[in-house]
Motif scaffolding. Structure first.
Motif, mmCIF file in Angstrom:
data_model
loop_
_atom_site.group_PDB
_atom_site.id
_atom_site.type_symbol
_atom_site.label_atom_id
_atom_site.label_comp_id
_atom_site.label_asym_id
_atom_site.label_seq_id
_atom_site.Cartn_x
_atom_site.Cartn_y
_atom_site.Cartn_z
ATOM 1 N N UNK A 98 88.595 93.106 139.724
ATOM 2 C CA UNK A 98 88.607 93.672 141.081
ATOM 3 C C UNK A 98 87.500 93.089 141.959
ATOM 4 N N UNK A 99 87.205 91.807 141.747
ATOM 5 C CA UNK A 99 86.245 91.104 142.599
ATOM 6 C C UNK A 99 87.028 90.562 143.801
ATOM 7 N N UNK A 100 87.470 91.466 144.658
ATOM 8 C CA UNK A 100 88.383 91.127 145.743
ATOM 9 C C UNK A 100 88.241 92.176 146.841
ATOM 10 N N UNK A 101 88.657 91.833 148.037
ATOM 11 C CA UNK A 101 88.598 92.758 149.169
ATOM 12 C C UNK A 101 89.969 93.395 149.397
ATOM 13 N N UNK A 102 90.027 94.262 150.372
ATOM 14 C CA UNK A 102 91.298 94.731 150.889
ATOM 15 C C UNK A 102 91.998 93.583 151.619
ATOM 16 N N UNK A 124 83.135 93.131 144.443
ATOM 17 C CA UNK A 124 84.081 93.916 145.240
ATOM 18 C C UNK A 124 83.610 93.928 146.687
ATOM 19 N N UNK A 125 84.555 93.766 147.626
ATOM 20 C CA UNK A 125 84.145 93.687 149.026
ATOM 21 C C UNK A 125 85.142 94.400 149.929
ATOM 22 N N UNK A 126 84.748 94.577 151.178
ATOM 23 C CA UNK A 126 85.599 95.164 152.215
ATOM 24 C C UNK A 126 85.538 94.267 153.438
ATOM 25 N N UNK A 127 86.685 94.039 154.082
ATOM 26 C CA UNK A 127 86.720 93.228 155.298
ATOM 27 C C UNK A 127 87.360 94.017 156.420
ATOM 28 N N UNK A 128 86.861 93.792 157.651
ATOM 29 C CA UNK A 128 87.458 94.400 158.831
ATOM 30 C C UNK A 128 87.287 93.446 160.004
ATOM 31 N N UNK A 129 88.046 93.671 161.072
ATOM 32 C CA UNK A 129 88.114 92.753 162.200
ATOM 33 C C UNK A 129 87.698 93.448 163.483
ATOM 34 N N UNK A 137 79.977 92.945 151.093
ATOM 35 C CA UNK A 137 80.011 92.850 149.636
ATOM 36 C C UNK A 137 79.362 94.096 149.060
ATOM 37 N N UNK A 138 80.132 94.857 148.276
ATOM 38 C CA UNK A 138 79.695 96.194 147.891
ATOM 39 C C UNK A 138 78.686 96.209 146.746
ATOM 40 N N UNK A 139 78.631 95.145 145.946
ATOM 41 C CA UNK A 139 77.666 95.111 144.845
ATOM 42 C C UNK A 139 78.144 95.806 143.589
ATOM 43 N N UNK A 140 79.465 95.900 143.409
ATOM 44 C CA UNK A 140 79.998 96.446 142.161
ATOM 45 C C UNK A 140 81.376 95.851 141.905
ATOM 46 N N UNK A 141 81.850 96.014 140.695
ATOM 47 C CA UNK A 141 83.203 95.632 140.306
ATOM 48 C C UNK A 141 83.555 96.513 139.115
ATOM 49 N N UNK A 142 84.526 96.073 138.309
ATOM 50 C CA UNK A 142 84.909 96.846 137.134
ATOM 51 C C UNK A 142 84.831 95.942 135.913
ATOM 52 N N UNK A 171 83.386 101.214 135.835
ATOM 53 C CA UNK A 171 82.542 100.819 136.965
ATOM 54 C C UNK A 171 81.303 100.089 136.462
ATOM 55 N N UNK A 172 80.943 98.999 137.166
ATOM 56 C CA UNK A 172 79.763 98.239 136.774
ATOM 57 C C UNK A 172 79.123 97.618 138.005
ATOM 58 N N UNK A 173 77.799 97.665 138.073
ATOM 59 C CA UNK A 173 77.087 97.025 139.176
ATOM 60 C C UNK A 173 77.071 95.522 138.927
ATOM 61 N N UNK A 174 77.791 94.791 139.778
ATOM 62 C CA UNK A 174 77.955 93.351 139.648
ATOM 63 C C UNK A 174 77.660 92.709 140.990
ATOM 64 N N UNK A 175 76.912 91.630 140.995
ATOM 65 C CA UNK A 175 76.576 90.963 142.239
ATOM 66 C C UNK A 175 75.525 91.721 143.024
ATOM 67 N N UNK A 176 75.280 91.271 144.245
ATOM 68 C CA UNK A 176 74.277 91.885 145.117
ATOM 69 C C UNK A 176 74.918 92.274 146.445
#
Length: 453
Positions: free
Chosen positions: A256-260, A299-304, A313-318, A323-328
């Motif tokens: 789930x290292x992906x956005x909406x 995991x991230x969120x994008x909006x326009x 970039x939310x700083x977590x994934x699975x 749930x796991x804290x992944x990235x920054x």
């Protein structure tokens, strides 16, 4: 649990309810629960079925309430596999139909107006009014389009990656094609009247009547070795101590290292993965792709807003299903037309993840465990931040919109978002609501006893 403001039907599981007739499905009892404005009693009727209510389903518009009833041991402390499902008429509380089931090998789903009952390797579409089988096949449905009367899904109790489209009027298969679901679906969206977009290892576009379409592949997972394996072992040990362990089919993999999926005015799709953010035309053509820092993206969120794509970039994934804290944590801005990066700013809380966010005009609010920070969207710089005073074990949760009420008196409740639109209303993990100004000054705190949903 949050308290519910209005009661339509109260299904009570408590003992000590008097029966009307020995043969009735329900045992009933009337209870006064309040007063009307003119002082008359408000009476609720408790309905107790013969077994405990395991789950319940309502389609949101009909008078049908489906109950899953399940037997328990003599002490009532654990469920057995035996039970039944029963369709209740909410008008007269009669039982329209019921059938015995075994919870060890069956599942009941209400998806919109469609009622499905799967048992072993078969899925039955039931008539909600009679309980009769309309048709049967071998697919669980991941997505249903009620206008086209088409459902798409995979075989029941199988690891197959063959996705099938089913005509929901008769259960016939329209088409079957391979669509990998090993890492799950991240998002699904109807791009047009007939085209379904699925975020699965990128984007899969499917013409529902025919199965034709296109694929955009993106990296949304990552294998981990060494240190992550040791972390996984610690997680299993913790599970042994707490009684909760989560596994997935691909061990030692971050998913789930992906956005909406962001759909713009041209019906193009913007998607961020673990190494790239891209804009894809509704024909499948890649309009642009911009690299992302792979070591810190998760995991991230994008909006326009105003032809600018903002990415958080939310700083977590699975990891291994949990749930796991992944990235920054970081946030970035990109030009919608050509993908050029306007800025990419790191957020100092590297041992935190972004729990929630909201945008007010040019301000971005980011929520952490006990702190809220605001940033300028135009420049990406920090405006202000504040640690919020919380109770022991309490954490910040999410900004609330509609549907959360505050008690003004015994008989008056206000929708908080509608009543106080100029305030930023933050819900905590203990169901308190903290009202903040744009500069993060606390206006008022609503205790959980006065907050209703």
């Amino acid at each position: 649990m949050k308290k519910t403001l209005s009661i339509i039907l109260l299904l009570c599981l408590a003992a000590g309810i008097n029966a009307q007739n020995a043969g009735d499905f329900f045992l009933t009892k009337d209870t006064v629960i309040g007063k009307t404005f003119n002082g008359n009693d408000v009476t609720a009727t408790h309905y107790k079925p013969q077994h405990k209510i395991y789950r319940w389903h309502w389609d949101g518009f009909s008078d049908n309430l489906l109950l899953e009833l399940r037997q328990t041991n003599k002490k009532g402390t654990s469920f057995k596999n035996e039970g039944s499902i029963a369709m209740i008429d909410l008008d007269d509380k009669s039982v329209k139909w019921s059938r015995n089931i075994n919870y060890n090998n069956s599942e009941t789903k209400l998806q919109g107006k469609y009622l499905f009952f799967s048992e072993k390797k078969k899925n039955f579409c039931l008539d909600p009014e009679t309980g009769n089988v309309r048709w049967e096949n071998r697919n669980n449905f991941y997505f249903i389009d009620p206008r086209l009367n088409i459902g798409v899904g995979y075989p029941v109790q199988s690891m197959s990656n063959n996705l099938s489209a089913i005509d929901l009027s008769n259960g016939n298969t329209l088409w079957t094609k391979p669509v990998d679901r090993t890492r799950g679906w991240d998002d699904a969206y109807m791009l047009s009247d007939s085209v379904l977009l699925v975020a699965v290892n990128g984007i899969q576009a499917l013409e529902l009547p025919t199965g034709n379409g296109w694929t955009y592949k993106a990296a949304t997972s990552q294998k981990k070795i060494g240190k992550m394996i040791a972390t996984n072992a610690a997680g299993i040990l913790l599970g042994v101590l707490t009684g909760t362990v989560v596994y997935q089919t691909n061990p030692d993999e971050v998913t789930e290292m992906v956005s909406n999926m962001l759909i713009d005015d041209d019906n193009s799709i913007v998607l961020a993965s673990r190494d790239m953010i891209s804009r894809v035309a509704n024909t499948g053509e890649v309009l642009w792709s911009t690299p992302l820092p792979e070591k810190i993206t998760s995991k991230s969120s994008v909006f326009l807003m105003d032809s600018v794509v903002y990415m958080i970039n939310r700083g977590y994934a699975f990891y291994n299903g949990g749930f796991s804290m992944v990235g920054d944590p970081y946030f970035a801005a990109f030009n919608l037309n050509d993908g050029s990066q306007r800025y990419l700013n790191m957020i100092p809380e590297k041992k935190e993840f972004i729990r929630n966010f909201q945008v007010i005009n040019d301000m971005l609010f980011l929520v952490f465990e006990n702190k809220i920070a605001t940033y300028s969207l135009a420049e990406g710089n920090l405006l202000t931040e504040k640690i919020i005073g919380l109770e022991k074990g309490e954490q910040l949760d999410a900004f609330i919109e509609s549907g959360v009420y505050v008690r003004q008196s015994d008989s008056i409740f206000l929708d908080m978002a509608a009543a106080y639109p100029e305030q930023n209303l933050m819900m905590t993990s203990q169901n308190r609501v903290i009202s903040l100004t744009d500069s993060l000054e606390t206006l008022i705190t609503y205790d959980k006893e006065d907050v209703f949903e």
